[in-house]
Design an enzyme around this catalytic site. Structure first.
Site, PDB file in Angstrom:
ATOM      1  N   LYS A  83      45.666  35.527  59.226  1.00 29.05           N
ATOM      2  CA  LYS A  83      46.434  36.451  58.509  1.00 29.05           C
ATOM      3  C   LYS A  83      45.150  38.064  59.798  1.00 29.05           C
ATOM      4  CE  LYS A  83      47.827  38.360  54.246  1.00 29.05           C
ATOM      5  NZ  LYS A  83      47.343  38.138  53.255  1.00 29.05           N
TER       6      LYS A  83
HETATM    7  O1  G3P Z   1      48.178  39.387  49.399  1.00 27.78           O
HETATM    8  C1  G3P Z   1      48.399  40.891  49.542  1.00 27.78           C
HETATM    9  C2  G3P Z   1      48.536  41.478  48.752  1.00 27.78           C
HETATM   10  O2  G3P Z   1      49.976  40.755  47.747  1.00 27.78           O
HETATM   11  C3  G3P Z   1      48.425  42.034  48.250  1.00 27.78           C
HETATM   12  O3  G3P Z   1      48.290  42.535  46.368  1.00 27.78           O
HETATM   13  O4  G3P Z   1      48.422  43.433  44.376  1.00 27.78           O
HETATM   14  O5  G3P Z   1      46.786  43.508  46.318  1.00 27.78           O
HETATM   15  O6  G3P Z   1      48.154  44.752  46.251  1.00 27.78           O
HETATM   16  P1  G3P Z   1      48.188  43.875  45.489  1.00 27.78           P
END
Ligand code: G3P
Length: 217
Positions: A83
């Site tokens: 990634k």
């Molecule tokens: O994997 C990255 C993503 O899903 C992050 O989510 O909740 O930190 O905005 P969040």
């Protein structure tokens, strides 16, 4: 649509993977920091229980270092997807890593033109962050629709991986918008199976069945 877990907890991942319904896992440096164990150990534990794509994120910011980190991460297991962030260095690293046969997930995508660049750089997945756009007062799901249309217009095969999912409705809307994958925390994954009318209906069926005194086994 494939369903991925976005999680830092190998035990939780293993328990959900046992359902056979987990198509992959995404991680990021913030999740790795929460895991409470060294990152390589954490990623190996996940790859042991999930045969599908497991995203492991580089932490360098310059392309050469990203490529070196990506090559090292890819050695953890054959199902590792490297990634990288959606920066010019990340795109250069994506192009190089994809050219060497690695799967690459380009993350932190907030616009359709960023997604276009990732596809041109050979990304396997593009990760638009729905919830963070909603948090900023924008329409996160519109981004999924715009990327879908852009990719379909030109036949790009990069898979749209809806990320930053905050609730079940995001999963429903991502599926309707044509996302190829949605990644979500374990709590939301579990809620996908829940409906109050299912519970109510089952309770009534079992009550009626009990009255008959019969058994299937
Ligand atoms: O994997 C990255 C993503 O899903 C992050 O989510 O909740 O930190 O905005 P969040």
């Amino acid at each position: 649509m494939k369903l991925f877990l976005d999680s830092a907890d190998p035990k939780e991942i293993a328990s959900m993977a046992a359902t056979g319904l987990v198509d992959g896992v995404t991680t990021n440096p913030s999740l790795a920091a929460k895991a409470g164990m060294p990152m390589f150990e954490f990623l190996r534990a996940i790859c042991d229980v999930v045969p599908g794509s497991v995203s492991a994120e580089v932490t360098a910011t310059e392309a050469d270092q990203m490529i070196a980190e990506g090559n090292k991460l890819a050695k953890i297991a054959p199902n590792i997807t490297v990634k990288v962030p959606l920066t010019w260095d990340g795109l250069k690293a994506c192009k190089a890593l994809a050219g060497d046969g690695h799967k690459v997930n380009v993350t932190l995508c907030f616009s359709p033109v960023q997604a276009l660049l990732a596809a041109k750089a050979g990304a396997t997945f593009i990760s638009p962050f729905i919830g963070r756009l909603d948090d900023a007062g924008q329409d996160g799901m519109a981004l999924i629709r715009e990327i879908r249309q852009t990719y379909d217009n030109y036949g790009f095969k990069t898979e749209i991986l809806a990320a930053s999912i905050r609730h079940v409705t995001h999963v429903r809307d991502a599926a309707l918008a044509g996302a190829d994958v949605t990644t979500m925390p374990v709590g939301i994954f579990k809620q996908l199976a829940y409906h109050p009318l299912t519970d109510k209906g089952l309770a009534a069926f079992l009550e009626d069945w009990k009255k008959t005194g019969q058994k299937i086994l």
